[in-house]
Scaffold this motif. Sequence first.
Motif, PDB file in Angstrom:
ATOM      1  N   ALA A  69       0.813  -1.334  -0.032  1.00 43.98           N
ATOM      2  CA  ALA A  69       0.074  -0.031   0.022  1.00 43.98           C
ATOM      3  C   ALA A  69       0.833   1.226   0.126  1.00 43.98           C
ATOM      4  O   ALA A  69       0.821   2.179  -0.759  1.00 43.98           O
ATOM      5  CB  ALA A  69      -0.938   0.130   1.361  1.00 43.98           C
ATOM      6  N   PHE A  70       1.816   1.333   0.832  1.00 40.85           N
ATOM      7  CA  PHE A  70       3.001   2.295   1.044  1.00 40.85           C
ATOM      8  C   PHE A  70       3.452   2.747  -0.644  1.00 40.85           C
ATOM      9  O   PHE A  70       3.873   3.762  -0.973  1.00 40.85           O
ATOM     10  CB  PHE A  70       3.878   2.162   2.053  1.00 40.85           C
ATOM     11  N   GLY A  71       3.858   1.596  -1.051  1.00 39.45           N
ATOM     12  CA  GLY A  71       4.770   1.272  -2.202  1.00 39.45           C
ATOM     13  C   GLY A  71       3.866   2.096  -3.457  1.00 39.45           C
ATOM     14  O   GLY A  71       4.237   2.752  -4.107  1.00 39.45           O
ATOM     15  N   MET A  72       2.716   1.687  -3.590  1.00 38.22           N
ATOM     16  CA  MET A  72       1.705   2.165  -4.443  1.00 38.22           C
ATOM     17  C   MET A  72       1.527   3.531  -4.236  1.00 38.22           C
ATOM     18  O   MET A  72       1.341   4.282  -5.208  1.00 38.22           O
ATOM     19  CB  MET A  72       0.401   1.397  -4.495  1.00 38.22           C
ATOM     20  N   PHE A  73       1.183   4.090  -2.985  1.00 36.49           N
ATOM     21  CA  PHE A  73       1.115   5.383  -2.719  1.00 36.49           C
ATOM     22  C   PHE A  73       2.328   6.223  -3.066  1.00 36.49           C
ATOM     23  O   PHE A  73       1.990   7.529  -3.681  1.00 36.49           O
ATOM     24  CB  PHE A  73       0.893   5.805  -1.017  1.00 36.49           C
ATOM     25  N   LEU A  74       3.719   5.845  -2.841  1.00 31.69           N
ATOM     26  CA  LEU A  74       4.841   6.524  -3.308  1.00 31.69           C
ATOM     27  C   LEU A  74       4.910   6.588  -4.891  1.00 31.69           C
ATOM     28  O   LEU A  74       5.237   7.740  -5.527  1.00 31.69           O
ATOM     29  CB  LEU A  74       6.093   5.855  -2.785  1.00 31.69           C
ATOM     30  N   ILE A  75       4.669   5.461  -5.572  1.00 32.54           N
ATOM     31  CA  ILE A  75       4.377   5.515  -7.077  1.00 32.54           C
ATOM     32  C   ILE A  75       3.389   6.585  -7.528  1.00 32.54           C
ATOM     33  O   ILE A  75       3.899   7.177  -8.289  1.00 32.54           O
ATOM     34  CB  ILE A  75       4.474   4.344  -7.439  1.00 32.54           C
ATOM     35  N   GLY A  76       2.263   6.693  -6.888  1.00 32.54           N
ATOM     36  CA  GLY A  76       1.542   7.660  -7.236  1.00 32.54           C
ATOM     37  C   GLY A  76       1.873   9.197  -7.030  1.00 32.54           C
ATOM     38  O   GLY A  76       1.467  10.056  -7.712  1.00 32.54           O
ATOM     39  N   GLN A  77       2.906   9.205  -6.072  1.00 31.24           N
ATOM     40  CA  GLN A  77       3.859  10.633  -5.934  1.00 31.24           C
ATOM     41  C   GLN A  77       4.760  10.949  -7.093  1.00 31.24           C
ATOM     42  O   GLN A  77       5.497  11.946  -7.049  1.00 31.24           O
ATOM     43  CB  GLN A  77       4.331  10.731  -4.633  1.00 31.24           C
ATOM     44  N   GLY A  78       4.747  10.135  -7.896  1.00 35.49           N
ATOM     45  CA  GLY A  78       5.778  10.207  -9.161  1.00 35.49           C
ATOM     46  C   GLY A  78       7.029   9.366  -8.550  1.00 35.49           C
ATOM     47  O   GLY A  78       8.180   9.554  -9.442  1.00 35.49           O
ATOM     48  N   VAL A 135      20.990  -2.303  -1.578  1.00 39.00           N
ATOM     49  CA  VAL A 135      20.797  -0.954  -1.368  1.00 39.00           C
ATOM     50  C   VAL A 135      21.304  -0.029  -2.497  1.00 39.00           C
ATOM     51  O   VAL A 135      20.875   0.830  -3.329  1.00 39.00           O
ATOM     52  CB  VAL A 135      20.917  -0.651  -0.010  1.00 39.00           C
ATOM     53  N   ALA A 136      22.809  -0.095  -2.506  1.00 36.72           N
ATOM     54  CA  ALA A 136      23.625   0.632  -3.255  1.00 36.72           C
ATOM     55  C   ALA A 136      23.352   0.374  -4.752  1.00 36.72           C
ATOM     56  O   ALA A 136      23.344   1.407  -5.487  1.00 36.72           O
ATOM     57  CB  ALA A 136      25.141   0.340  -3.125  1.00 36.72           C
ATOM     58  N   LEU A 137      23.085  -0.783  -5.186  1.00 33.64           N
ATOM     59  CA  LEU A 137      22.673  -1.023  -6.612  1.00 33.64           C
ATOM     60  C   LEU A 137      21.446  -0.462  -6.994  1.00 33.64           C
ATOM     61  O   LEU A 137      21.241   0.075  -7.966  1.00 33.64           O
ATOM     62  CB  LEU A 137      22.843  -2.488  -6.667  1.00 33.64           C
ATOM     63  N   CYS A 138      20.326  -0.669  -5.999  1.00 31.01           N
ATOM     64  CA  CYS A 138      19.034   0.239  -6.414  1.00 31.01           C
ATOM     65  C   CYS A 138      19.150   1.670  -6.406  1.00 31.01           C
ATOM     66  O   CYS A 138      18.633   2.351  -7.258  1.00 31.01           O
ATOM     67  CB  CYS A 138      18.242  -0.273  -5.107  1.00 31.01           C
ATOM     68  N   GLU A 139      20.238   2.203  -5.547  1.00 31.41           N
ATOM     69  CA  GLU A 139      20.400   3.557  -5.764  1.00 31.41           C
ATOM     70  C   GLU A 139      21.162   3.961  -7.037  1.00 31.41           C
ATOM     71  O   GLU A 139      20.389   5.101  -7.812  1.00 31.41           O
ATOM     72  CB  GLU A 139      21.239   4.161  -4.451  1.00 31.41           C
ATOM     73  N   ALA A 140      21.742   3.144  -7.365  1.00 30.81           N
ATOM     74  CA  ALA A 140      22.601   3.302  -8.773  1.00 30.81           C
ATOM     75  C   ALA A 140      21.569   3.150  -9.990  1.00 30.81           C
ATOM     76  O   ALA A 140      21.695   3.818 -11.013  1.00 30.81           O
ATOM     77  CB  ALA A 140      23.622   2.472  -8.856  1.00 30.81           C
ATOM     78  N   ALA A 141      20.438   2.332  -9.750  1.00 30.14           N
ATOM     79  CA  ALA A 141      19.505   2.015 -10.705  1.00 30.14           C
ATOM     80  C   ALA A 141      18.573   3.276 -10.859  1.00 30.14           C
ATOM     81  O   ALA A 141      17.628   3.088 -11.681  1.00 30.14           O
ATOM     82  CB  ALA A 141      18.841   0.898 -10.413  1.00 30.14           C
ATOM     83  N   GLY A 142      18.680   4.290  -9.875  1.00 32.52           N
ATOM     84  CA  GLY A 142      17.715   5.473 -10.151  1.00 32.52           C
ATOM     85  C   GLY A 142      16.593   5.347  -9.186  1.00 32.52           C
ATOM     86  O   GLY A 142      15.623   5.996  -9.545  1.00 32.52           O
ATOM     87  N   PHE A 143      16.440   4.365  -8.163  1.00 37.66           N
ATOM     88  CA  PHE A 143      15.240   4.292  -7.426  1.00 37.66           C
ATOM     89  C   PHE A 143      15.161   5.319  -6.565  1.00 37.66           C
ATOM     90  O   PHE A 143      16.467   5.847  -5.800  1.00 37.66           O
ATOM     91  CB  PHE A 143      15.237   2.863  -6.786  1.00 37.66           C
ATOM     92  N   ASP A 144      14.320   6.055  -5.975  1.00 38.66           N
ATOM     93  CA  ASP A 144      14.220   7.113  -5.088  1.00 38.66           C
ATOM     94  C   ASP A 144      14.128   6.699  -3.699  1.00 38.66           C
ATOM     95  O   ASP A 144      14.382   7.381  -2.793  1.00 38.66           O
ATOM     96  CB  ASP A 144      12.822   8.044  -5.646  1.00 38.66           C
ATOM     97  N   VAL A 145      13.256   5.492  -3.475  1.00 39.38           N
ATOM     98  CA  VAL A 145      12.975   5.079  -2.156  1.00 39.38           C
ATOM     99  C   VAL A 145      13.412   3.552  -2.267  1.00 39.38           C
ATOM    100  O   VAL A 145      12.795   2.651  -3.099  1.00 39.38           O
ATOM    101  CB  VAL A 145      11.513   5.323  -1.820  1.00 39.38           C
ATOM    102  N   VAL A 146      14.248   3.138  -1.088  1.00 32.95           N
ATOM    103  CA  VAL A 146      14.493   1.753  -1.006  1.00 32.95           C
ATOM    104  C   VAL A 146      14.075   1.345   0.515  1.00 32.95           C
ATOM    105  O   VAL A 146      14.323   1.950   1.510  1.00 32.95           O
ATOM    106  CB  VAL A 146      15.932   1.490  -0.774  1.00 32.95           C
TER     107      VAL A 146
END
Length: 328
Positions: A69-78, A135-146
């Motif tokens: 639910a929180f992930g879907m909310f964040l995706i809704g925030q772009g 986590v570092a790989l997800c940051e490098a891939a351009g994710f905003d929240v991990v």
Amino acid sequence: MDIQDLAGRVQSGERRALARAITLVESGRADHRAQAGALLDQLAPLGRQALRIGLSGTPGVGKSTFIEAFGMFLIGQGLKVAVLAVDPSSARSGGSILGDKTRMEQLSREKNAFIRPSPSQSQLGGVARRTREAVALCEAAGFDVVLIETVGVGQSETMVAEMSDLFLLLLAPAGGDELQGVKRGIMEIADLILVNKADGDLKQTAMRTCADYAGALRLLRKRAYDPAGFPKAMTVSAVTQDGLADAWAAIGELIDWRRANGYWDSRRAQQSRHWFEEDVRMGLLSVLNRKDTRARIETLGAQVAAGKLSASRAAEDILAHLRPTGEP
């Protein structure tokens, strides 16, 4: 494996490449560890930073439902959201179910989401040994929240606090006496306490539980890296999505304050130092698994079990065996 090509694909946000990169850093093979180090070195200069949120809670509190639910909310925030879900491994067989991706059915279909379950294996603290590298790989891939979902609740949960910018503790209404043994340690590292399932017949109970925890938080010693009003307790409902926006606003308020007052950078630097020392410790422990060392331990262990040698003398023998020649 072409590390340069893999790094480029991870940097461009290709999810399949990210999954392959995480598999590489989780491997214990010596050649894979060398390749993983080269990959992380190539991606480090990007300097990308995501908001790292650690999340824990008692079994049955609804962590997976909340994260979806929180992930879907964040995706809704772009925003782009990565979820690193660590599942407990069997102490007997070493196996893990790794069912979080199945339980987050809606979030797993989102193109701006990435869900990676990993086994905790023998690692304490509810996180896999290489989670911080993932986590570092997800940051490098351009994710905003991990989001780092950990195994259960306990004193060793401080491990996830050493790789996150903010720690959420998810609780159920009227948790009862089963929480008494873990409250103190876990609450001292929590930045936000979220009482889940605040809907339907449980809503009033959740409000009372939240008030109880808010009162308990006021009794804890003030932390230098918290603004006024933090840590705080709030109610949320993963089913109705009530309280998600308020929780996100509180997270933003806390992170903005820490950035403005220098705690974000200093905390990240402190965490890097911590994991450097942790890697050194784990490397030293891995020496105990060498074939010659294991054979010596088995021999001395049998003598200790038979009462022919004291445990302390046997331990001294092993340490002398590991110590470089000429060292005291």
